[in-house]
Design a protein around this motif. Structure first.
Motif, PDB file in Angstrom:
ATOM      1  N   MET A  85       0.853  -1.181   0.209  1.00  0.00           N
ATOM      2  CA  MET A  85      -0.006   0.057   0.078  1.00  0.00           C
ATOM      3  C   MET A  85       1.034   1.373   0.072  1.00  0.00           C
ATOM      4  SD  MET A  85      -3.403  -0.793   0.069  1.00  0.00           S
ATOM      5  CE  MET A  85      -4.517  -1.829   0.626  1.00  0.00           C
ATOM      6  N   GLU A 113     -11.278   5.424   8.693  1.00  0.00           N
ATOM      7  CA  GLU A 113     -10.059   5.295   8.377  1.00  0.00           C
ATOM      8  C   GLU A 113      -8.987   6.261   9.085  1.00  0.00           C
ATOM      9  OE1 GLU A 113      -8.136   2.803   6.808  1.00  0.00           O
ATOM     10  OE2 GLU A 113      -9.943   1.737   5.873  1.00  0.00           O
ATOM     11  N   ARG A 151     -15.264   2.087  -1.164  1.00  0.00           N
ATOM     12  CA  ARG A 151     -14.145   1.370  -0.745  1.00  0.00           C
ATOM     13  C   ARG A 151     -13.070   1.395  -1.871  1.00  0.00           C
ATOM     14  NH1 ARG A 151     -12.563  -4.059  -0.719  1.00  0.00           N
ATOM     15  NH2 ARG A 151     -14.907  -4.693  -1.251  1.00  0.00           N
ATOM     16  N   ALA A 152     -13.752   1.168  -3.335  1.00  0.00           N
ATOM     17  CA  ALA A 152     -12.926   1.099  -4.590  1.00  0.00           C
ATOM     18  C   ALA A 152     -12.279   2.230  -4.727  1.00  0.00           C
ATOM     19  CB  ALA A 152     -13.761   0.863  -5.638  1.00  0.00           C
ATOM     20  N   LEU A 199      -6.331  -2.867  -7.803  1.00  0.00           N
ATOM     21  CA  LEU A 199      -6.845  -2.501  -6.685  1.00  0.00           C
ATOM     22  C   LEU A 199      -6.955  -3.379  -5.629  1.00  0.00           C
ATOM     23  CD1 LEU A 199      -9.787  -0.194  -8.163  1.00  0.00           C
ATOM     24  CD2 LEU A 199      -7.397   0.310  -7.953  1.00  0.00           C
ATOM     25  N   GLY A 200      -6.814  -4.356  -5.573  1.00  0.00           N
ATOM     26  CA  GLY A 200      -7.073  -5.568  -4.771  1.00  0.00           C
ATOM     27  C   GLY A 200      -8.485  -5.543  -4.235  1.00  0.00           C
ATOM     28  N   PHE A 201      -9.378  -5.222  -5.121  1.00  0.00           N
ATOM     29  CA  PHE A 201     -10.876  -4.706  -4.902  1.00  0.00           C
ATOM     30  C   PHE A 201     -11.863  -6.180  -5.321  1.00  0.00           C
ATOM     31  CE2 PHE A 201     -15.040  -3.778  -6.249  1.00  0.00           C
ATOM     32  CZ  PHE A 201     -15.617  -3.195  -5.091  1.00  0.00           C
ATOM     33  N   TRP A 203     -11.320   4.380  -2.078  1.00  0.00           N
ATOM     34  CA  TRP A 203     -10.139   4.543  -1.077  1.00  0.00           C
ATOM     35  C   TRP A 203      -9.053   3.786  -1.603  1.00  0.00           C
ATOM     36  CZ3 TRP A 203      -7.924   6.719   2.522  1.00  0.00           C
ATOM     37  CH2 TRP A 203      -6.979   5.823   3.161  1.00  0.00           C
ATOM     38  N   LEU A 204      -9.315   2.499  -2.361  1.00  0.00           N
ATOM     39  CA  LEU A 204      -8.164   1.648  -2.653  1.00  0.00           C
ATOM     40  C   LEU A 204      -7.396   2.310  -3.838  1.00  0.00           C
ATOM     41  CD1 LEU A 204      -9.825  -2.084  -2.656  1.00  0.00           C
ATOM     42  CD2 LEU A 204      -7.967  -1.054  -1.073  1.00  0.00           C
ATOM     43  N   SER A 205      -8.161   2.993  -4.731  1.00  0.00           N
ATOM     44  CA  SER A 205      -7.518   3.650  -5.723  1.00  0.00           C
ATOM     45  C   SER A 205      -6.550   4.880  -5.255  1.00  0.00           C
ATOM     46  CB  SER A 205      -8.605   4.265  -6.683  1.00  0.00           C
ATOM     47  OG  SER A 205      -9.387   3.329  -7.280  1.00  0.00           O
ATOM     48  N   ARG A 261      -3.423   2.246  -3.175  1.00  0.00           N
ATOM     49  CA  ARG A 261      -2.493   1.175  -3.905  1.00  0.00           C
ATOM     50  C   ARG A 261      -1.435   1.689  -4.782  1.00  0.00           C
ATOM     51  NH1 ARG A 261      -3.330  -4.543  -3.062  1.00  0.00           N
ATOM     52  NH2 ARG A 261      -3.077  -4.800  -5.324  1.00  0.00           N
TER      53      ARG A 261
END
Length: 291
Positions: A1, A28, A212-213, A274-276, A215-217, A220
């Motif tokens: 991350m 978060e 959440r997608a 993204l690990g999504f 946030w991961l963007s 990551r």
């Protein structure tokens, strides 16, 4: 991350995904600034700026102290304004937000694109994808101002990534909602008449997963510009996907098996970049229950 952002600006903060995104940022522990046309008074942000996302002055004010942006502000359908208002409003907002963010030194941004960038959902006539499962390389067939605005937003984001050395992820969201929200009504409609969902390939995503997608963007290890489809891995329709495709998109090339209610979207990029994967899956009513 990557290192988490110190403060995130969320535009369109009072909308469905905006509120879910502010909730996630609060969990978060990341401070949030919000930009919206109005302040409803209950946003989970310690800074709220009221104004238009295509107004450079309002955007500059909202960007104070920000090091990442989640740009969600848009007119979300071609029916919610004149063609000129929808197209120019959306592309103007994306241009201004990313240009001002880049000039302010922001190096991570997410923009809300749409499944509509393919052109299928709002076309005046039935259109068919060149192949399924659809992926980010699928040729678009846009015929409406909203889909065109999202196509241009993606091009703008790619340019801004080059212009400012930013990392920008464009998330192609499908129908968004949650239980008790419009997913209930839409699922019942698909059970009764699955043709209603053919132009969207019966796809959907819970707003919590949409947040959440985004946030991961931001966190990551991604560089430059990329487009990513994010949908639930199953459809909102109770019927088997292969049956739906045979009925409503006959003759379309099949590049992978789609057992059960598998969504006809290639989610490889979402999973690898993204690990999504979606956590909140909706169980539609059976077709016989809707009749």
């Amino acid at each position: 991350m990557a290192e988490p952002p110190r403060r995130v600006l969320v535009t369109g903060a009072a909308g469905r995904v905006g509120r879910a995104t502010l909730d996630l940022l609060a969990r978060e522990g990341v401070p949030a600034s919000a930009l919206d046309l109005r302040d409803p008074g209950d946003l989970r942000a310690d800074r709220v700026v009221t104004g238009r996302a295509d107004d450079p002055e309002a955007v500059r004010e909202a960007l104070d102290g920000v090091d990442a942006v989640i740009h969600l502000a848009a007119i979300p359908a071609p029916t919610l304004g004149t063609p000129k208002e929808v197209f120019l409003g959306n592309v103007g907002a994306t241009f201004v937000v990313l240009e001002e963010a880049g000039a302010a030194g922001v190096r991570r941004a997410v923009v809300a694109s749409s499944f509509s960038a393919l052109g299928l959902p709002w076309a005046a006539r039935p259109l068919h994808p060149a192949y399924v499962p659809v992926d980010e390389a699928l040729p678009p067939q846009v015929e409406d101002p909203y889909g065109l605005s999202k196509q241009v937003d993606e091009t703008t984001a790619a340019m801004m990534a080059r212009r400012h050395g930013m990392t920008v992820v464009a998330l192609r969201y499908p129908l968004l909602g949650g239980p008790g929200d419009r997913l209930d009504e839409r699922a019942a409609g698909y059970a009764e008449d699955p043709g209603r969902g053919a132009s969207e390939l019966w796809t959907y995503l819970d707003t919590r997963d949409a947040a959440r997608a985004a946030w991961l963007s931001l966190v990551r290890p991604i560089e430059g510009f990329t487009v990513v489809f994010v949908t639930a891995p199953v459809t909102l329709a109770p019927q088997p996907t292969e049956d739906l495709l045979a009925r409503f998109h006959p003759g379309v090339e099949r590049r992978a098996p789609l057992p059960g209610r598998t969504a006809p979207v290639d989610l490889t990029a979402a999973e690898t970049l993204l690990g999504f994967t979606a956590d909140h899956l909706y169980e539609p009513v059976a077709a016989e229950e809707a009749s």
